[in-house]
Design a protein around this motif. Structure first.
Motif, short mmCIF file in Angstrom:
data_model
loop_
_atom_site.label_atom_id
_atom_site.label_comp_id
_atom_site.label_asym_id
_atom_site.label_seq_id
_atom_site.Cartn_x
_atom_site.Cartn_y
_atom_site.Cartn_z
N ALA A 108 -3.84 -16.50 -4.23
CA ALA A 108 -2.72 -15.32 -4.13
C ALA A 108 -1.43 -15.69 -5.05
O ALA A 108 -0.92 -14.87 -5.81
CB ALA A 108 -2.56 -14.71 -3.19
N GLY A 109 -0.90 -16.81 -4.96
CA GLY A 109 0.34 -17.08 -5.76
C GLY A 109 1.37 -16.11 -5.52
O GLY A 109 1.70 -15.90 -4.19
N VAL A 110 1.83 -15.56 -6.60
CA VAL A 110 3.03 -14.44 -6.48
C VAL A 110 2.56 -13.40 -5.60
O VAL A 110 3.54 -12.81 -5.01
CB VAL A 110 3.33 -14.21 -8.12
N ASP A 111 1.50 -12.78 -5.82
CA ASP A 111 1.28 -11.68 -4.94
C ASP A 111 1.44 -11.90 -3.25
O ASP A 111 2.05 -11.08 -2.70
CB ASP A 111 -0.25 -11.25 -4.97
N HIS A 112 0.99 -12.93 -3.03
CA HIS A 112 1.31 -13.38 -1.63
C HIS A 112 2.72 -13.17 -1.14
O HIS A 112 3.40 -12.98 -0.17
CB HIS A 112 0.75 -14.78 -0.92
N LEU A 113 3.68 -14.19 -2.11
CA LEU A 113 5.12 -14.04 -1.89
C LEU A 113 5.81 -12.94 -1.93
O LEU A 113 6.64 -12.30 -1.06
CB LEU A 113 5.72 -15.00 -2.96
N LYS A 114 5.05 -11.80 -3.05
CA LYS A 114 5.63 -10.44 -2.87
C LYS A 114 5.50 -9.55 -1.93
O LYS A 114 6.25 -8.93 -1.54
CB LYS A 114 4.92 -9.98 -4.29
N ALA A 115 4.19 -9.75 -1.22
CA ALA A 115 3.96 -9.03 -0.15
C ALA A 115 4.67 -9.65 1.05
O ALA A 115 5.13 -8.63 1.88
CB ALA A 115 2.34 -9.35 0.20
N LEU A 116 5.02 -10.87 1.04
CA LEU A 116 5.98 -11.38 2.25
C LEU A 116 7.31 -10.72 2.15
O LEU A 116 7.88 -10.40 3.09
CB LEU A 116 5.85 -13.01 2.15
N ALA A 117 7.76 -10.81 0.87
CA ALA A 117 9.19 -10.26 0.82
C ALA A 117 9.23 -8.66 0.95
O ALA A 117 10.38 -8.41 1.60
CB ALA A 117 9.49 -10.58 -1.07
N LEU A 118 8.18 -8.06 0.69
CA LEU A 118 8.04 -6.56 1.01
C LEU A 118 8.17 -6.26 2.39
O LEU A 118 9.08 -5.66 2.93
CB LEU A 118 7.08 -5.94 0.38
N VAL A 119 7.58 -6.95 3.15
CA VAL A 119 7.37 -6.75 4.61
C VAL A 119 8.72 -7.30 5.22
O VAL A 119 9.26 -6.59 6.11
CB VAL A 119 6.12 -7.63 5.18
N SER A 120 9.10 -8.35 4.72
CA SER A 120 10.44 -8.98 5.21
C SER A 120 11.62 -7.76 5.22
O SER A 120 12.32 -7.60 6.06
CB SER A 120 10.83 -10.35 4.68
N ARG A 121 11.78 -7.57 3.81
CA ARG A 121 12.62 -6.49 3.36
C ARG A 121 12.60 -5.06 4.19
O ARG A 121 13.27 -4.49 4.91
CB ARG A 121 12.42 -5.84 1.95
N THR A 122 11.16 -4.72 4.58
CA THR A 122 11.08 -3.36 5.50
C THR A 122 11.63 -3.78 6.88
O THR A 122 12.21 -2.74 7.38
CB THR A 122 9.43 -3.18 5.30
N LEU A 123 11.08 -4.83 7.35
CA LEU A 123 11.54 -5.18 8.75
C LEU A 123 12.70 -5.49 8.97
O LEU A 123 13.32 -5.51 10.13
CB LEU A 123 10.42 -5.76 9.11
N ARG A 124 13.60 -5.60 7.87
CA ARG A 124 15.00 -5.97 8.01
C ARG A 124 15.70 -4.59 8.68
O ARG A 124 16.98 -4.87 8.85
CB ARG A 124 15.39 -6.67 6.86
N ASP A 125 15.12 -3.50 8.17
CA ASP A 125 15.96 -2.42 8.31
C ASP A 125 15.81 -1.91 9.74
O ASP A 125 14.68 -1.81 10.59
CB ASP A 125 15.12 -1.25 7.38
N GLN A 126 16.99 -1.76 10.43
CA GLN A 126 16.92 -1.63 11.72
C GLN A 126 16.72 -0.20 12.28
O GLN A 126 15.93 -0.19 13.18
CB GLN A 126 18.36 -1.81 12.26
N ALA A 127 16.79 0.59 11.41
CA ALA A 127 16.37 2.14 11.61
C ALA A 127 14.64 2.14 11.69
O ALA A 127 14.20 2.82 12.42
CB ALA A 127 17.00 2.92 10.62
N ILE A 128 13.96 1.50 10.68
CA ILE A 128 12.50 1.47 10.73
C ILE A 128 12.23 0.75 11.97
O ILE A 128 11.21 1.11 12.65
CB ILE A 128 12.15 0.47 9.45
#
Length: 154
Positions: A108-128
């Motif tokens: 998966a290479g970059v796709d795996h890292l992009k997904a991990l970054a997306l999830v991390s960014r989303t769950l860093r949002d305290q309101a979410i």
């Protein structure tokens, strides 16, 4: 990459009785098998192996376990909301109640890292995270996770 492309509605659950990290990995494996047709045993083994390299508890009650599987054809997301937080050896030593796991193909290479970054960014949002913790309905949890990006894009 959009959250809705990596997280199916049937790959989201709220669990009332999870007592350990090992039990959590079993729940994730069973969910991966039911939602994506992946081998539960392979998913469990891959998550445990990856966790052996270092804990994936990122703090603030959130864990992002992830692994690569030769049998995965795409990046797959699994989300569990735990009604009772569990010890996860997190960096801040706080128990975990929100778990977003990613299973990616070996290449998966970059796709795996992009997904991990997306999830991390989303769950860093305290309101979410507050919304996720306030709801136990799987459909609502999925909507909260997938709606975020759509509203940010507008």
């Amino acid at each position: 990459m959009r959250m809705s492309t990596i997280l199916r509605a049937d790959a989201v659950k709220s669990i009332s009785s999870c007592t350990s990290k090992k039990r959590l990995f079993h729940d994730l494996g069973e969910l991966a098998e039911a939602s994506y047709g992946l081998s539960a045993t392979q998913v469990i083994d891959a998550l445990i192996e990856r966790e052996g390299l270092g804990p994936t508890g990122v703090g603030h009650g959130i864990a992002l376990p992830h692994a690569r599987l030769t049998t995965a054809s795409e990046v797959c997301g699994l989300f569990l909301r735990l009604e009772k937080p569990i010890n996860f050896d997190s960096v801040d030593r706080q128990p975990v109640d929100l778990v977003f796991a990613l299973i990616a193909p070996e290449d998966a290479g970059v796709d795996h890292l992009k997904a991990l970054a997306l999830v991390s960014r989303t769950l860093r949002d305290q309101a979410i995270c507050a919304k996720l913790r306030a709801n136990s309905e799987a459909a609502t949890l999925h909507t909260i996770l997938t709606e975020v990006q759509a509203s940010q894009a507008a």
